[in-house]
Structures are given as structure tokens and as C-alpha cells.
Design an enzyme around this catalytic site. Structure first.
Site, mmCIF file in Angstrom:
data_model
loop_
_atom_site.group_PDB
_atom_site.id
_atom_site.type_symbol
_atom_site.label_atom_id
_atom_site.label_comp_id
_atom_site.label_asym_id
_atom_site.label_seq_id
_atom_site.Cartn_x
_atom_site.Cartn_y
_atom_site.Cartn_z
ATOM 1 C CE LYS A 4 -3.888 -2.155 2.440
ATOM 2 N NZ LYS A 4 -4.850 -1.987 3.563
ATOM 3 C CE1 TYR A 44 -9.370 -3.179 0.767
ATOM 4 C CE2 TYR A 44 -8.617 -1.167 -0.287
ATOM 5 C CZ TYR A 44 -8.353 -2.307 0.456
ATOM 6 O OH TYR A 44 -7.073 -2.557 0.893
ATOM 7 C CG ASN A 107 -3.464 -2.216 6.935
ATOM 8 O OD1 ASN A 107 -3.364 -1.804 5.788
ATOM 9 N ND2 ASN A 107 -4.429 -3.035 7.324
ATOM 10 C CG HIS A 110 -5.560 -6.200 0.433
ATOM 11 N ND1 HIS A 110 -6.688 -6.223 1.215
ATOM 12 C CD2 HIS A 110 -5.772 -7.081 -0.580
ATOM 13 C CE1 HIS A 110 -7.561 -7.068 0.677
ATOM 14 N NE2 HIS A 110 -7.027 -7.597 -0.410
ATOM 15 C CD GLU A 121 -8.660 -9.312 -2.982
ATOM 16 O OE1 GLU A 121 -7.499 -9.591 -2.616
ATOM 17 O OE2 GLU A 121 -9.561 -8.988 -2.187
HETATM 18 P P1 CMP Z 1 -7.212 -4.443 4.289
HETATM 19 O O1 CMP Z 1 -6.719 -5.761 4.746
HETATM 20 O O2 CMP Z 1 -6.702 -3.953 2.972
HETATM 21 O O3 CMP Z 1 -8.819 -4.466 4.252
HETATM 22 C C1 CMP Z 1 -9.604 -3.292 4.397
HETATM 23 C C2 CMP Z 1 -8.797 -2.100 4.802
HETATM 24 O O4 CMP Z 1 -9.543 -1.042 5.390
HETATM 25 C C3 CMP Z 1 -7.821 -2.502 5.893
HETATM 26 O O5 CMP Z 1 -6.829 -3.341 5.393
HETATM 27 C C4 CMP Z 1 -7.377 -1.127 6.371
HETATM 28 O O6 CMP Z 1 -6.402 -0.545 5.516
HETATM 29 C C5 CMP Z 1 -8.648 -0.298 6.225
HETATM 30 N N1 CMP Z 1 -9.286 0.008 7.502
HETATM 31 C C6 CMP Z 1 -9.358 1.234 8.065
HETATM 32 N N2 CMP Z 1 -10.013 1.198 9.205
HETATM 33 C C7 CMP Z 1 -10.390 -0.080 9.410
HETATM 34 C C8 CMP Z 1 -11.103 -0.744 10.452
HETATM 35 N N3 CMP Z 1 -11.568 -0.101 11.521
HETATM 36 N N4 CMP Z 1 -11.298 -2.079 10.331
HETATM 37 C C9 CMP Z 1 -10.822 -2.741 9.227
HETATM 38 N N5 CMP Z 1 -10.143 -2.158 8.228
HETATM 39 C C10 CMP Z 1 -9.908 -0.838 8.322
#
Ligand code: CMP
Length: 128
Positions: A4, A44, A107, A110, A121
Site C-alpha cells: 500500500k 474494496y 497498514n 493487503h 483480486e
Molecule cells: P485491508 O486488509 O486492505 O482491508 C480493508 C482495509 O480497510 C484494511 O486493510 C485497512 O487498511 C482499512 N481500515 C481502516 N479502518 C479499518 C477498520 N476499523 N477495520 C478494518 N479495516 C480498516
């Protein structure tokens, strides 16, 4: 998997790929691109209606992303173990997110959560 924008901006692409290869994942396809808002929202779509979706889309278009296709026996489960929990504050010691991620949104990576979603995906980013 997608690296990311928070991780590409902070020059962690190499370190993340090194972690993958040391864990015996084979990188079989890889690109670098910037998503449009429409693409990020489509990617998403499962999170439609969630309070964090608008911020997530804004974050995902804020810089370059590196989607890749990885191969390994038991790849989905092993990759989820390697990257750690969504929220780095809850990610186990030694996981990629615990080491690199900034917060629950930024984070760093993904990962697909099932073989079915991995197929969807992969098709999103790779035509062949
Ligand atoms: P990802 O695994 O890519 O899946 C959804 C993404 O939403 C997650 O990682 C985070 O980058 C983002 N995100 C932001 N806030 C939240 C939250 N409270 N819970 C889950 N995903 C979140």
C-alpha cells in the site's frame, strides 16, 4: 497481495518482498500503479457502507501501490500469518504489519482472505 501507499512512500517495497521470499513465497506477477478513486472503491466494494471506506479510498489513491501474485502451498493462510492482524497494534511480533505498518488504515499491505477472493483480486490487476 498489495503493498500500500504508506509502505511504497517509506521505501519498504524491498523489505516486504524480502520477507515474502524468505517465507518461501514465489512472486509470479507484479506491477506498480496508482489507483483511481473509482478503482479503489471497486476493489474494496465488500466494504461499501463501512464508516472507514471513504478514508480508505483516499489513502489507497494517495500514492503508488504494488499488487502482486504470490504462489505457495497454503498461500492464503500462510500469508495472513506472515502479515499479522489488520491493526498493527494487535499484530503479532515479527509480522510484517507489526514491523512496518503505521495504524489500522495505513497498514502497509493487503492480502486476499480466501482462494476465491484471491482469484477475483488477481483478475482485477492482471489480465492474464
Ligand atoms: P485491508 O486488509 O486492505 O482491508 C480493508 C482495509 O480497510 C484494511 O486493510 C485497512 O487498511 C482499512 N481500515 C481502516 N479502518 C479499518 C477498520 N476499523 N477495520 C478494518 N479495516 C480498516
Amino acid at each position: 497481495m498489495i503493498i500500500k501507499p504508506d509502505a511504497t512512500d517509506r521505501r519498504f517495497i524491498g523489505r516486504i518482498i524480502d520477507r515474502l521470499e524468505k517465507a518461501r513465497f514465489q512472486v509470479v506477477q507484479m506491477r506498480m500503479l496508482r489507483l483511481t478513486s473509482a478503482e479503489a472503491r471497486r476493489f474494496y466494494a465488500v466494504h461499501e457502507g463501512k464508516p472507514f471506506l471513504d478514508d480508505l479510498v483516499e489513502f489507497m489513491v494517495s500514492g503508488r501501490v504494488v499488487p502482486m501474485v504470490l504462489e505457495k502451498e497454503n498461500a492464503v493462510a500462510d500469508l495472513r500469518d506472515l502479515i499479522g492482524a489488520t491493526d498493527p497494534a494487535r499484530a503479532a511480533c515479527g509480522t510484517i504489519r507489526q514491523e512496518i505498518a503505521l495504524d489500522v488504515q495505513r497498514n502497509s499491505v493487503h492480502a486476499s482472505d480466501s482462494d476465491e477472493n484471491a482469484a477475483i483480486e488477481i483478475a482485477f490487476f492482471f489480465s492474464d
